[in-house]
Motif scaffolding. Structure first.
Motif, PDB file in Angstrom:
ATOM      1  N   THR A 121      -2.533   1.701  -0.073  1.00  0.00           N
ATOM      2  CA  THR A 121      -1.081   1.495  -0.089  1.00  0.00           C
ATOM      3  C   THR A 121      -0.384   2.483  -1.014  1.00  0.00           C
ATOM      4  OG1 THR A 121      -1.115  -0.126  -1.907  1.00  0.00           O
ATOM      5  CG2 THR A 121      -1.416  -0.970   0.349  1.00  0.00           C
ATOM      6  N   GLU A 122      -1.146   3.137  -1.870  1.00  0.00           N
ATOM      7  CA  GLU A 122      -0.588   4.125  -2.804  1.00  0.00           C
ATOM      8  C   GLU A 122      -1.088   5.529  -2.471  1.00  0.00           C
ATOM      9  OE1 GLU A 122      -2.054   2.544  -6.437  1.00  0.00           O
ATOM     10  OE2 GLU A 122      -0.702   0.796  -6.433  1.00  0.00           O
TER      11      GLU A 122
ATOM     12  N   LYS B 168      -1.115  -9.693   4.404  1.00  0.00           N
ATOM     13  CA  LYS B 168      -0.345 -10.033   5.601  1.00  0.00           C
ATOM     14  C   LYS B 168      -1.234 -10.695   6.644  1.00  0.00           C
ATOM     15  CE  LYS B 168       2.702  -8.008   9.114  1.00  0.00           C
ATOM     16  NZ  LYS B 168       3.794  -8.961   8.834  1.00  0.00           N
TER      17      LYS B 168
ATOM     18  N   VAL C 253      -5.693  -1.693  -1.608  1.00  0.00           N
ATOM     19  CA  VAL C 253      -4.589  -1.405  -2.522  1.00  0.00           C
ATOM     20  C   VAL C 253      -4.477   0.094  -2.765  1.00  0.00           C
ATOM     21  CG1 VAL C 253      -3.735  -1.697  -4.886  1.00  0.00           C
ATOM     22  CG2 VAL C 253      -4.651  -3.664  -3.633  1.00  0.00           C
TER      23      VAL C 253
ATOM     24  N   ASP D 287      -1.388 -12.229  -1.153  1.00  0.00           N
ATOM     25  CA  ASP D 287      -0.386 -11.237  -0.740  1.00  0.00           C
ATOM     26  C   ASP D 287      -0.756 -10.524   0.561  1.00  0.00           C
ATOM     27  OD1 ASP D 287      -2.557 -10.080  -2.067  1.00  0.00           O
ATOM     28  OD2 ASP D 287      -1.407  -8.312  -2.659  1.00  0.00           O
TER      29      ASP D 287
ATOM     30  N   TYR E 138      -1.038  -1.625   6.111  1.00  0.00           N
ATOM     31  CA  TYR E 138      -2.249  -0.863   5.790  1.00  0.00           C
ATOM     32  C   TYR E 138      -3.446  -1.776   6.034  1.00  0.00           C
ATOM     33  CZ  TYR E 138       0.988   2.267   3.320  1.00  0.00           C
ATOM     34  OH  TYR E 138       2.020   3.119   2.995  1.00  0.00           O
TER      35      TYR E 138
ATOM     36  N   LYS F 125      -2.522  -5.370   4.506  1.00  0.00           N
ATOM     37  CA  LYS F 125      -1.534  -5.555   3.446  1.00  0.00           C
ATOM     38  C   LYS F 125      -0.316  -4.709   3.791  1.00  0.00           C
ATOM     39  CE  LYS F 125      -1.062  -4.904  -1.593  1.00  0.00           C
ATOM     40  NZ  LYS F 125      -0.563  -6.261  -1.895  1.00  0.00           N
ATOM     41  N   GLU F 126       0.833  -5.242   3.516  1.00  0.00           N
ATOM     42  CA  GLU F 126       2.069  -4.531   3.846  1.00  0.00           C
ATOM     43  C   GLU F 126       2.766  -4.059   2.578  1.00  0.00           C
ATOM     44  OE1 GLU F 126       4.633  -5.593   7.454  1.00  0.00           O
ATOM     45  OE2 GLU F 126       5.761  -6.422   5.755  1.00  0.00           O
ATOM     46  N   LYS F 127       3.294  -2.823   2.630  1.00  0.00           N
ATOM     47  CA  LYS F 127       4.076  -2.282   1.515  1.00  0.00           C
ATOM     48  C   LYS F 127       5.222  -1.467   2.087  1.00  0.00           C
ATOM     49  CE  LYS F 127       3.816   0.493  -2.698  1.00  0.00           C
ATOM     50  NZ  LYS F 127       2.943   1.313  -3.592  1.00  0.00           N
ATOM     51  N   ASP F 128       6.417  -1.807   1.651  1.00  0.00           N
ATOM     52  CA  ASP F 128       7.628  -1.131   2.131  1.00  0.00           C
ATOM     53  C   ASP F 128       7.721  -1.159   3.651  1.00  0.00           C
ATOM     54  OD1 ASP F 128       8.245  -0.498  -0.527  1.00  0.00           O
ATOM     55  OD2 ASP F 128       7.110   1.380  -0.437  1.00  0.00           O
TER      56      ASP F 128
ATOM     57  N   TYR G 101      -6.418 -13.526  -2.624  1.00  0.00           N
ATOM     58  CA  TYR G 101      -5.483 -12.440  -2.291  1.00  0.00           C
ATOM     59  C   TYR G 101      -4.375 -12.975  -1.368  1.00  0.00           C
ATOM     60  CZ  TYR G 101      -9.446  -9.930  -4.174  1.00  0.00           C
ATOM     61  OH  TYR G 101     -10.460  -9.499  -4.998  1.00  0.00           O
TER      62      TYR G 101
END
Length: 459
Positions: free
Chosen positions: A219-220, A137, A216, A135, A182, A175-178, A133
């Motif tokens: 993140t959604e 952070k 994941v 991706d 998270y 994990k980072e999104k936008d 993984y």
């Protein structure tokens, strides 16, 4: 092994006294993003005594363990009791003793691994996360171990040797999104040594994969709709509810201090499907995660039935509270370190399972939520609680939907238990945390997945 055989010193004990020798050993290793940021071991070891003099209990402790120090600690404990007499209005009445003798060594029977072997194990798990993984952070792999070893004797005749261990690996991913971070974590292990739980690094990879999938999902995630809702809570949250929101209100020292349930014995406080017990050491013939056979006053430990079929039955007791309330002591007096005086503490507190299936519970809800794990929790002596939600999902038309953004659930514990309509058959116990009542203490709590109504935070 025996830390220090106290039996030869029983003749030194007064009309009522206790002697305890205890050693706590800890290990804490943290690997952050492939770097070892902590690798430490610790030990606290010493001797303590309690002496009843003139209706007052005196306590004393020493880091030195020797024959001469046994005499000094007993003398100091008596002096402390005598010193307190002018300041104590309520002296101790006749105590109800239940002496017992027991020896328990729960350390591993497997060959112990060296520190370097354990470090390599953890580094391999970290390397798998990094490779699989990329991706992420940030990532963390952490090992926390605790051994508690003690010898105890008291005047009525109790003799205890106990060695209890636990080992947990924490895996956290971010994990980072936008631009928004998270996080999600999983905990593996339990009562026992490292060698009892962790054989090969690859055995942990399915849990790593599950943790990443749930991260994941977060993140959604969507926000919950704030307000009262039909909620299914998983075993972990049920255990926290049993411990934080109900158990603490049923500790007899809290009751004597004014807990709101003190006058509710014999009354209905939950749905008739709900029973809650603080187990001493076994359930259905199996040893529990935090087994106590003799407590730290030397009392034989018994199960404390708190709620039975929705009816409040009683409380958890030490010698003093049992005498004041005219009941039998349950063996709930526990001390964390050698220099700590025993307090009324929980052991293995759980809501008992039912016969429902989780899929049927989900199918029964048109609009609601499935709360799977908690990030934290707090409650007060009124039974009011608020728990953080690390992972949860919507339920729409009887099916699981999208993940929820981190939020909270709250309410009054007994209102929630009265609203409980379904209990699954999946009882689980968890013992990875500490209870922080005046002194830290490892405990275990658990229960089944259950369906209830409670407040959820959100839009």
């Amino acid at each position: 092994m025996t830390i220090f055989n106290l039996t030869p010193y029983k003749h030194l004990l007064p009309a009522y006294g206790e002697l305890r020798v205890q050693e706590n050993r800890t290990r804490n290793i943290i690997i952050m993003d492939g770097k070892i940021t902590k690798n430490e071991v610790g030990s606290k070891k010493g001797l303590s005594a309690r002496v009843l003099s003139g209706g007052i209990m005196g306590f004393a402790a020493s880091e030195t363990i020797s024959e001469s120090e046994v005499k000094k600690v007993l003398e100091k404990a008596k002096r402390n009791a005598d010193y307190l007499k002018p300041f104590e209005k309520n002296t101790q009445g006749a105590l109800q003793f239940n002496p017992f003798q027991h020896s328990m060594d729960l350390s591993t029977k497997k060959s112990l691994r060296s520190t370097s072997e354990i470090l390599r194990f953890l580094m391999e798990v970290d390397a798998y996360i990094a490779k699989t993984y990329p991706d992420l952070k940030s990532r963390m792999v952490r090992l926390i171990e605790l051994d508690m070893e003690k010898d105890l004797i008291n005047t009525p005749g109790s003799v205890l040797y106990s060695l209890w261990t636990r080992s947990h690996i924490y895996i956290r991913m971010i994990k980072e999104k936008d631009g928004i971070p998270y996080s999600y974590y999983e905990i593996l292990g339990g009562a026992g040594d490292f060698e009892d739980h962790f054989e090969k690094p690859e055995d942990l990879y399915p849990t790593v994969d599950l943790a990443y999938k749930r991260l994941v999902d977060k993140t959604e995630a969507v926000e919950a709709k704030a307000g009262m809702a039909d909620v299914i809570i998983g075993s972990e949250l049920t255990g926290i509810l049993a411990h934080e929101a109900v158990g603490h209100t049923a500790e007899a020292d809290t009751v004597l201090s004014g807990s709101f349930i003190g006058h509710l014995v014999g009354q209905q406080v939950a749905n008739e499907k709900v029973s809650l017990v603080d187990f001493a050491n076994t359930y259905n013939g199996e040893l529990l995660a935090m087994p106590v056979f003799i407590d730290d006053e030397g009392t034989k430990a018994e199960d404390a039935v708190i709620i039975e079929n929705g009816i409040l039955k009683g409380f958890m007791h030490n010698l003093q509270s049992a005498e004041k309330l005219g009941v039998k002591p349950t063996g709930n007096a526990r001390a964390f370190d050698f220099f700590d005086e025993p307090l009324i503490r929980m052991r293995n507190t759980a809501i008992l399972p039912g016969k429902d299936k989780i899929e049927d519970m989900i199918a029964s809800i048109e609009n609601g939520y499935y709360i799977m794990s908690s990030s934290n929790g707090q409650a007060d002596s009124t039974g009011e609680f608020m728990f953080g939600v690390q992972l949860g999902y919507e339920i729409k038309n009887g099916k699981l939907g999208r993940a929820l953004k981190e939020t909270t659930v709250s309410g009054m514990a007994f209102d929630v238990l009265k609203s409980t309509t379904m209990l699954a058959d999946d009882l689980q116990f968890f013992n990875n945390g500490y209870c922080g009542k005046k002194q830290m203490m490892p405990t275990a709590d658990g229960g089944p997945t259950l369906k209830c109504r409670m407040n959820i935070g959100g839009n």
